[in-house]
Design a protein around this motif. Sequence first.
Motif, mmCIF file in Angstrom:
data_model
loop_
_atom_site.group_PDB
_atom_site.id
_atom_site.type_symbol
_atom_site.label_atom_id
_atom_site.label_comp_id
_atom_site.label_asym_id
_atom_site.label_seq_id
_atom_site.Cartn_x
_atom_site.Cartn_y
_atom_site.Cartn_z
ATOM 1 N N LYS A 69 0.834 -1.208 0.000
ATOM 2 C CA LYS A 69 0.000 0.000 0.000
ATOM 3 C C LYS A 69 0.864 1.252 0.000
ATOM 4 C CE LYS A 69 -4.095 -1.796 2.406
ATOM 5 N NZ LYS A 69 -4.848 -1.735 3.671
ATOM 6 N N LEU A 70 1.921 1.250 0.808
ATOM 7 C CA LEU A 70 2.821 2.402 0.855
ATOM 8 C C LEU A 70 3.467 2.656 -0.503
ATOM 9 C CD1 LEU A 70 4.598 1.785 4.298
ATOM 10 C CD2 LEU A 70 2.995 3.640 3.741
ATOM 11 N N LEU A 71 3.899 1.589 -1.154
ATOM 12 C CA LEU A 71 4.525 1.720 -2.475
ATOM 13 C C LEU A 71 3.514 2.185 -3.519
ATOM 14 C CD1 LEU A 71 6.738 -1.467 -2.291
ATOM 15 C CD2 LEU A 71 7.588 0.871 -2.637
ATOM 16 N N ASP A 72 2.318 1.588 -3.511
ATOM 17 C CA ASP A 72 1.285 1.949 -4.493
ATOM 18 C C ASP A 72 0.823 3.395 -4.350
ATOM 19 O OD1 ASP A 72 1.406 -0.590 -5.582
ATOM 20 O OD2 ASP A 72 -0.406 -1.309 -4.566
ATOM 21 N N SER A 73 0.767 3.873 -3.113
ATOM 22 C CA SER A 73 0.278 5.231 -2.870
ATOM 23 C C SER A 73 1.350 6.293 -3.130
ATOM 24 C CB SER A 73 -0.212 5.368 -1.433
ATOM 25 O OG SER A 73 0.891 5.340 -0.530
ATOM 26 N N GLY A 74 2.610 5.858 -3.236
ATOM 27 C CA GLY A 74 3.695 6.821 -3.428
ATOM 28 C C GLY A 74 4.210 7.405 -2.128
ATOM 29 N N ALA A 75 3.725 6.891 -0.995
ATOM 30 C CA ALA A 75 4.180 7.390 0.312
ATOM 31 C C ALA A 75 5.658 7.079 0.535
ATOM 32 C CB ALA A 75 3.341 6.791 1.431
ATOM 33 N N VAL A 76 6.154 6.031 -0.095
ATOM 34 C CA VAL A 76 7.579 5.687 -0.068
ATOM 35 C C VAL A 76 8.014 5.413 -1.504
ATOM 36 C CG1 VAL A 76 7.533 4.753 2.286
ATOM 37 C CG2 VAL A 76 7.144 3.233 0.346
ATOM 38 N N ALA A 77 9.316 5.553 -1.734
ATOM 39 C CA ALA A 77 9.818 5.403 -3.104
ATOM 40 C C ALA A 77 10.439 4.035 -3.363
ATOM 41 C CB ALA A 77 10.837 6.491 -3.406
ATOM 42 N N THR A 78 10.876 3.355 -2.310
ATOM 43 C CA THR A 78 11.581 2.081 -2.511
ATOM 44 C C THR A 78 11.017 0.991 -1.608
ATOM 45 O OG1 THR A 78 13.247 2.499 -0.802
ATOM 46 C CG2 THR A 78 13.726 3.344 -3.036
ATOM 47 N N VAL A 79 11.331 -0.227 -1.976
ATOM 48 C CA VAL A 79 10.934 -1.374 -1.153
ATOM 49 C C VAL A 79 11.615 -1.282 0.208
ATOM 50 C CG1 VAL A 79 11.106 -3.891 -0.918
ATOM 51 C CG2 VAL A 79 10.440 -2.887 -3.112
ATOM 52 N N ASN A 80 12.879 -0.872 0.229
ATOM 53 C CA ASN A 80 13.588 -0.731 1.516
ATOM 54 C C ASN A 80 12.856 0.209 2.454
ATOM 55 O OD1 ASN A 80 15.697 -2.509 1.136
ATOM 56 N ND2 ASN A 80 17.076 -0.959 0.278
ATOM 57 N N GLU A 81 12.422 1.354 1.935
ATOM 58 C CA GLU A 81 11.680 2.303 2.779
ATOM 59 C C GLU A 81 10.381 1.678 3.285
ATOM 60 O OE1 GLU A 81 11.619 6.671 1.484
ATOM 61 O OE2 GLU A 81 12.115 5.574 -0.380
ATOM 62 N N ALA A 82 9.677 0.981 2.413
ATOM 63 C CA ALA A 82 8.383 0.385 2.787
ATOM 64 C C ALA A 82 8.548 -0.656 3.873
ATOM 65 C CB ALA A 82 7.714 -0.215 1.549
ATOM 66 N N VAL A 83 9.511 -1.584 3.694
ATOM 67 C CA VAL A 83 9.670 -2.647 4.694
ATOM 68 C C VAL A 83 10.218 -2.102 6.008
ATOM 69 C CG1 VAL A 83 9.817 -4.508 2.990
ATOM 70 C CG2 VAL A 83 11.921 -3.421 3.796
#
Length: 148
Positions: free
Chosen positions: A28-42
């Motif tokens: 959800k974070l990646l899809d919404s653009g709230a984070v730019a990378t997988v590292n940031e999301a996890v």
Amino acid sequence: MEKREEQFYLIRSDVLPESIAKTIEAKKLLDSGAVATVNEAVDRVGLSRSAYYKYKDSIFPFNSMMQNMIVTLSLYLEHRSGVLSSVLKFVAERGGNVLTINQTIPLQGMANVAMSIDTAQLSQSTTEFLEELHELDGVRRAAIVGRG
């Protein structure tokens, strides 16, 4: 080796293992653009990258599975002028795109219609769409008989 058919299950979110629930949040974070990378999301959700990559291609919110697909409807319509036309107008007004349509010869004042609809641009859930379709004048039955 024999190819196994994919199976899908509808599961309440409160019974999901933590790693799967966190994978959903990261997506959800990646899809919404709230984070730019997988590292940031996890990092934000507290999940390992390996767990994310293990589950990411197998987990989808129920609503996204219900959209962007083709549904095949079986309709039982009264044989009156304008009934099928009102069904087609209803589909178009809600963003559906009729791909195929097949109507049987009416018997005893009723006709069976099989219709495949692209629901990618549907303005409501398929459940709401089907409930409203069933309420149209002249529609005796409306059911989803296939998804693709």
